[in-house]
Scaffold this motif. Sequence first.
Motif, PDB file in Angstrom:
ATOM      1  N   UNK A  68       0.870  -1.184   0.000  1.00 47.36           N
ATOM      2  CA  UNK A  68       0.000   0.000   0.000  1.00 47.36           C
ATOM      3  C   UNK A  68       0.906   1.232   0.000  1.00 47.36           C
ATOM      4  N   UNK A  69       0.739   2.084  -1.001  1.00 51.97           N
ATOM      5  CA  UNK A  69       1.635   3.240  -1.106  1.00 51.97           C
ATOM      6  C   UNK A  69       1.052   4.448  -0.372  1.00 51.97           C
ATOM      7  N   UNK A  70       1.918   5.416  -0.106  1.00 52.74           N
ATOM      8  CA  UNK A  70       1.440   6.635   0.558  1.00 52.74           C
ATOM      9  C   UNK A  70       0.464   7.392  -0.340  1.00 52.74           C
ATOM     10  N   UNK A  71       0.444   7.068  -1.627  1.00 49.57           N
ATOM     11  CA  UNK A  71      -0.489   7.714  -2.558  1.00 49.57           C
ATOM     12  C   UNK A  71      -1.805   6.940  -2.688  1.00 49.57           C
ATOM     13  N   UNK A 200       6.513   4.540  -9.032  1.00 54.09           N
ATOM     14  CA  UNK A 200       5.400   4.919  -8.144  1.00 54.09           C
ATOM     15  C   UNK A 200       5.861   5.141  -6.702  1.00 54.09           C
ATOM     16  N   UNK A 201       6.985   5.832  -6.552  1.00 52.60           N
ATOM     17  CA  UNK A 201       7.466   6.233  -5.216  1.00 52.60           C
ATOM     18  C   UNK A 201       7.756   5.031  -4.306  1.00 52.60           C
ATOM     19  N   UNK A 202       8.228   3.935  -4.899  1.00 46.47           N
ATOM     20  CA  UNK A 202       8.655   2.791  -4.061  1.00 46.47           C
ATOM     21  C   UNK A 202      10.051   3.103  -3.527  1.00 46.47           C
ATOM     22  N   UNK A 203      10.969   2.181  -3.547  1.00 44.21           N
ATOM     23  CA  UNK A 203      12.245   2.310  -2.819  1.00 44.21           C
ATOM     24  C   UNK A 203      13.234   3.229  -3.543  1.00 44.21           C
ATOM     25  N   UNK A 204      12.976   4.523  -3.548  1.00 38.04           N
ATOM     26  CA  UNK A 204      13.776   5.434  -4.381  1.00 38.04           C
ATOM     27  C   UNK A 204      15.260   5.374  -4.042  1.00 38.04           C
ATOM     28  N   UNK A 205      15.572   5.444  -2.774  1.00 37.07           N
ATOM     29  CA  UNK A 205      16.987   5.456  -2.342  1.00 37.07           C
ATOM     30  C   UNK A 205      17.642   4.118  -2.674  1.00 37.07           C
ATOM     31  N   UNK A 206      16.932   3.040  -2.354  1.00 34.83           N
ATOM     32  CA  UNK A 206      17.498   1.688  -2.470  1.00 34.83           C
ATOM     33  C   UNK A 206      17.609   1.226  -3.925  1.00 34.83           C
ATOM     34  N   UNK A 207      16.920   1.917  -4.842  1.00 37.56           N
ATOM     35  CA  UNK A 207      16.919   1.492  -6.243  1.00 37.56           C
ATOM     36  C   UNK A 207      18.165   1.923  -7.009  1.00 37.56           C
ATOM     37  N   UNK A 208      19.058   2.659  -6.332  1.00 40.95           N
ATOM     38  CA  UNK A 208      20.187   3.279  -7.034  1.00 40.95           C
ATOM     39  C   UNK A 208      20.872   2.339  -8.027  1.00 40.95           C
TER      40      UNK A 208
END
Length: 254
Positions: A68-71, A200-208
């Motif tokens: 479930x996303x924050x959006x 869709x604003x999932x793991x932005x930092x970790x996706x590097x």
Amino acid sequence: MSDNVPAPPLARGWQPRHVAIVMDGNGRWAQQRSLPRTAGHREGAKAVRRVVEACVERGIAVLTLFAFSSENWRRPRREIEILMNLFLTTLRSEIRRLDAANVCLRFIGDHHVFSSTLQDYMSKAEKRTMQNTGLRLVIAANYGGRWDIAQAARQAAADISVGRLRVDDLTPEVLHRYTCLADLPELDLFIRTGGEQRISNFLLWQLAYAELYFSERLWPDYDASDLEAACAAFASRQRRFGQTGEQVVQGSHA
Ligand code: IPE
Ligand code: IPE
Ligand code: MG
């Protein structure tokens, strides 16, 4: 090798240690069958069980699922209510099986908005499975990648304000330690089902430096063979982490 390289390059043929999935397509699966969208969510819960079992069998270390996303609060109120109920009932019905399979469960996201019943059950489930040494199953609920970075920055700022951290020491590596999955292996493989090609604003930092894999399969139809195909695609890629292909080949023979 520079300190900024996020992980040692893996040779071809390796299986991912950490897989993350955006489980998308429940609504379309239901609509194709003239069913209410919520029927797709219920069927999607069965796919979660199949994929968790497949990860346990494959010996994958970490599976992170976007539940479930924050959006997703922008959805109709009734759909949100049904999703929350399904979340709780699925947890209740699956916890015994997960525990028996040696799965260690963790939730990430901003949970304070959830009902106290749900929050209590989530922490009970975490406590019950915290000593388990098998698959680490991470469920992202009311999670957003930007929220994760912001909460990391907030914690770092709090440490700076009490003198535990110096501003000049706040490097990417240090900020990383405050992000949600910092204690787990780096994300290797990002999968999104349902045909959309976005994060869709999932793991932005970790996706590097994760490998991205998009599947047309709608989530309720997803099974072990689809995961197999994603892992095979992962194994055929050369991860260079900024190096040249030749350096990676030499390194893997060193
Ligand atoms: C994903 O399926 C489940 C959640 C976001 C909770 P969707 O409900 O987004 O399905 P589509 O994209 O409408 O088909
Ligand atoms: C992402 O799917 C969130 C989850 C799967 C939980 P969405 O269906 O909400 O994503 P968008 O809105 O199509 O980008
Ligand atoms: Mg969707």
